[in-house]
Write an enzyme that holds these catalytic residues in place. Structure first.
Site, short mmCIF file in Angstrom:
data_model
loop_
_atom_site.label_atom_id
_atom_site.label_comp_id
_atom_site.label_asym_id
_atom_site.label_seq_id
_atom_site.Cartn_x
_atom_site.Cartn_y
_atom_site.Cartn_z
CB CYS B 153 -0.94 0.00 1.20
SG CYS B 153 -2.28 -1.19 1.03
CG HIS B 154 0.61 3.73 2.04
ND1 HIS B 154 -0.34 2.98 2.71
CD2 HIS B 154 -0.09 4.60 1.28
CE1 HIS B 154 -1.55 3.40 2.38
NE2 HIS B 154 -1.42 4.39 1.52
N GLY B 155 4.51 1.04 0.97
CA GLY B 155 5.94 0.75 0.93
C GLY B 155 6.63 0.55 2.26
#
Lengths: 267, 189, 430
Positions: B153-155
């Protein structure tokens, strides 16, 4: 007044059937057994609930399911009062159809359904795989699930108690009982497909209560009433609090009402 | 519109205050059953504790169980992975706390504090950033640069101890309350 | 009587708001200072009681819908297992909603009966009455849809019987009735499609009802309340502000109503329901005795009293729609039955007839009263009752209104109230 004569006629009509001879096409009205859970303060008799569970497990469960009741309910407040450990042990004693195993199978090599021990989250497993199997094993009759039986029958606990203790009575003259049926005057039609389920000593209670048919019936009806109405104790307790509060509020409002309207003529 | 013959009752009148207070209290109390009905039901609570059999899990493999509706990672770590995770000092980590429900809140994020048995890493598979499920890194399909998990999703990048190493996640992956009830059997919750 | 506003904004903010959205003014004028006849009795408190009950039904209903599953396989279990056993206080919310529906109808019937007795439907309150009848019809539809949702045996067969009524139109246009019935069900028999659309409508209609209630209150506040004397308000001496006089009175009677309601909820939760509805719907087995909920029984009795299905359906719809015409069927110059000796008798016979019809509706079609040697089939009582129901509205009301000798009506409410002490022997009503 015209309404008065109507009421009179109504009263006469209601009183009339009492004089009629016993109608063998109609069931007898249930006998009134006294129950600890009746009335404003009614609670379940824990001993009766635990004995009733034993009767259900040893006798009824062979044919009747209890599919809305979960094992964790057995340890819930207002219930039979088993400890969590006892409820777990009871659950583990039941075989629950297993989820698919690593190979995706739900049947073993011989074609038997794989099972696992029950957990608190499981519900009582049904005695037959499906309705057809249930009918095939019971002369074509379908044994009812008992989860809601007390609420689903006119007369509730009294009806069930009368039914369970209403076997082995003398069949009235002129009443023919069909093959495979049993005479029971409390059952609609008076002939029931269920054989007399309770006998002296059908179970052995470990609390010293003697296993008479009456005691067994009383216990299992208490248990089934709880199964139908597990909220009953909470309902009675909260009900008293709510009614007490509302009566108090009504009193305060009445005094305020009188005070506000004081000197102000109303009709 | 007040009628001159009956003056409006004074606001300080105790009776009216008591009546109003009682009515307000009643409405307030009546709201509770409605609010509580939105909490998890008894059926949900009965599922809050589950048992998992770990015997079929191979070294280097992760199996996902379900616990309280969330994925639950159980990873059987190789000695190499354990050694790599142990070589990191908690003071070098973005989140220095173990986040292990079986230990005190202040326990440091050493690898030893993240497991009960070093071979078995048990984690709630919910990224501490915004709740996605991180993807596991294996030899065949590596994810991220720390050999643990990568949240797509956001690393957020987690190591083989489930600790956040890089990215927006503020905390290490949570270790749920669990206990071994057999050599390869655990109960979670 | 709505008159001009007495609201004076006191703070800077309320002045600012009043020039833009005068909600405080609206509430103040309509529910605080609103001039209300000072002689309203106990029977006039049911409007407020109904408002509270409607709100309670909507609140409990919204919460129940969060746990309910509208599919044929899962509906019964979602009510009897999830809501009644698993959801915290689910049993309470469900019982409030189910018993609440019945209590709402108790209040509706009293409210309508009060209107009929005191002639509250007469000019200038015709629209107010018609909106009330529309609300009644909407409530019946909503209650019917809701009863289906439990998906017990009674739910299922009630839905089957009611949706089958449409097939009677086959007698007018062949196949049209059957097609209509199938369209309503979305299936050849009541099933998943029916349940799902009934759930949708059961959720929709209450908000329509709220809208019509808004119109109903609006229509009430233009001419103002009627009153037991049935005479117009002559001036400020006849009225009191709604608050605190009627807020406290209504709150008191509301609390008494709630005590009865809570008695049912906590100590007789199944009083209004039928044991058969605790058996899951089975499309292959009809229960031996089916009957609708009690508030529909009089209409059910009328339906069964007519041997021809189409005629029966027309009588049923006719009976439901007849009250719409009451403002014009009643030709009397006097509103209140207090001054109408003949109409008063006819009214109470009408009430007794409705109860009798309800009684017949609760019994099997072949039931009879045994008076000594004579059997009176209940179906004949239902026919008599149906006849009186229609005669009351369509013949007696217009006729008696023209011919009745009414008693003298007081000059004003204030005068009647002052004189009350002198006129003690006024008859057996409040």
């Amino acid at each position: 007044m015209k309404t008065a004569s109507l009421l009179l006629a109504l009263g006469m009509a209601l009183a009339a059937p009492a004089f009629a001879a016993e109608d063998l096409t109609q069931p007898l009205p249930p006998r009134d057994a006294k129950w600890s859970f009746e009335g404003l303060f009614g609670t379940y008799d824990r001993g009766a609930l635990q004995r009733g569970f034993l009767v259900y497990k040893e006798v009824c469960a062979a044919c009747h399911g209890l599919n809305l009741v979960a094992f964790h309910d057995l340890a819930a407040p207002g219930g039979p009062g088993f400890t969590v450990a006892e409820a777990k042990a009871i659950a583990a004693g039941y075989k629950i159809p297993a989820e698919p195993n690593d190979r995706g199978d739900i049947f073993d090599d011989k074609g038997n359904r794989l099972t696992r021990p029950g957990t608190l989250a499981d519900h009582f497993p049904p005695p037959f795989a499906n309705d057809e199997a249930a009918r095939a094993n019971n002369n074509g009759s379908l044994p009812s699930d008992l989860s809601l039986i007390v609420k689903a029958r006119q007369g509730g606990p009294n009806y069930l108690y009368s039914l369970l203790t209403g076997f082995n009575l003398k069949v009235p003259h002129g009443f023919a009982v069909a093959d495979g049926k049993y005479y029971n005057p409390y059952f609609p039609g008076r002939a029931i497909a269920m054989p007399p389920p309770l006998n002296q000593g059908s179970v052995s209670f470990n609390d010293g209560t003697s296993a008479t048919v009456t005691n067994e019936a009383k216990a299992v009806v208490t248990f089934l009433t709880w199964a139908s109405e597990p909220e009953l104790e909470a309902r009675h307790r909260i009900g008293l609090q709510v009614l007490a509060f509302l009566v108090l509020l009504a009193g305060l409002l009445f005094l305020s009402y009188r005070k506000v309207w004081h000197g102000k003529k109303e009709e | 519109m007040a009628n001159p013959t009956t003056p409006e009752p004074t606001r300080r009148d105790f009776l009216y205050i008591a009546t109003g207070a009682a009515a307000t209290l009643g409405v307030g109390l009546a709201a509770w059953p409605f609010i509580d009905s939105l909490n998890p039901s008894t059926a949900v609570l009965a599922m809050a504790s589950v048992e998992a059999d770990l015997s079929a899990i191979q070294p280097g493999q992760q199996v996902i169980f379900k616990w309280r509706g969330h994925p639950l990672f159980v990873r059987r770590r190789t000695p190499k992975e354990i050694a790599a995770a142990r070589a990191v000092s908690p003071s070098d980590l973005p989140d220095g706390l173990a986040r292990n429900a079986n230990l005190t809140e202040s326990a440091p994020a050493t690898d030893a504090n993240r497991t009960i048995k070093p071979e078995w890493l048990v984690l709630v598979g919910v990224c501490t950033h915004l709740g996605c499920t991180p993807a596991v890194s294996t030899r065949e399909a590596p994810q991220g640069s720390y050999g643990g998990w990568l949240c797509h999703c956001h690393g957020s990048d987690f190591d083989a101890s489930g600790r956040i190493r890089k990215g927006p996640a503020p905390q290490n992956l949570a270790v749920p309350p669990y206990a071994f009830i057999g050599p390869t059997k655990i109960r979670i919750g | 009587m709505a008159g001009h506003s007495h609201y004076l904004p006191k703070t800077g903010f309320s002045r600012w708001l009043d020039q833009r959205l005068p909600v405080i003014r609206l509430v103040n004028d309509q529910f605080v200072t609103f001039p209300t006849p000072k002689n309203l009795n106990f029977w006039y408190t049911f409007g407020v009681i109904l408002t509270v009950m409607l709100v309670l039904q909507i609140v409990t209903g919204i919460v129940l819908a969060m746990h309910y599953v509208p599919t044929a396989d899962l509906a019964f279990g979602s009510v009897e297992q999830r809501i009644m056993r698993e959801v915290n206080y689910g049993w309470l919310i469900r019982t409030l909603h189910a018993s609440g529906a019945s209590m709402l109808f108790v209040a509706v019937y009293i409210h309508m009966g009060r209107s009929l007795y005191y002639g509250s439907y007469k000019a200038p309150r015709e629209i107010l009455w018609i909106l009330g009848v529309v609300l009644y019809l909407l409530l019946m539809a909503t209650a019917f849809f809701g009863y289906t949702l439990q998906w017990g045996q009674m739910s299922y067969w009630a839905a089957t019987v009611i949706t089958s009524l449409f097939t009677a139109f086959d007698q007018i246009i062949p196949h049209f009735g059957t097609a209509l019935s199938t369209w309503v069900r979305g299936d050849y028999a009541v099933g998943d499609a029916t349940l799902n659309r009934f759930f949708s409508l059961h959720y929709l209609l209450p908000f329509v009802i709220v809208g019509v209630v808004g119109l109903h209150i609006w229509a009430l506040h233009v001419p103002g309340n009627s009153n037991p004397l049935g005479i117009d308000v002559k001036g400020p001496q006849d009225t009191v502000p709604f608050h605190p006089w009627y807020t406290v009175k209504d709150a008191f009677y509301l609390t008494l109503f709630l005590i009865v309601f809570m008695g049912f909820v906590f100590y007789a939760p199944n009083f209004f329901s039928n044991p058969d509805n605790y058996i899951q719907a089975d499309p292959l087995v009809t229960p031996s005795e089916i009957r609708p909920e009690w508030y529909l029984l009089p209409f059910y009795a009328m339906l069964r009293a007519i041997p021809n299905t189409l005629l029966g359906v027309l009588v049923l719809f006719g009976a439901m729609l007849t009250p719409l015409f009451v403002p014009w069927l009643d030709t009397s110059k006097v509103r209140s039955c207090r001054f109408r000796p003949v109409m008063k008798q006819l009214f109470w016979v009408f009430v007794a007839t409705c109860i009798l019809l309800g009684y017949v509706g609760a019994h099997t079609t072949d039931a009879a009263w045994h008076l000594g040697e004579v059997d009176i089939p209940l179906v004949w009582l239902a026919r008599l009752g149906t006849l009186y129901y229609f005669a009351f509205f369509w013949a007696l009301m217009p006729w008696i209104g023209k011919t009745e000798v009414t008693r003298p009506v007081p000059e004003s409410i204030a005068q009647a109230v002052l004189k009350k002490g002198a006129v003690v022997a006024k008859g057996g009503e409040q």
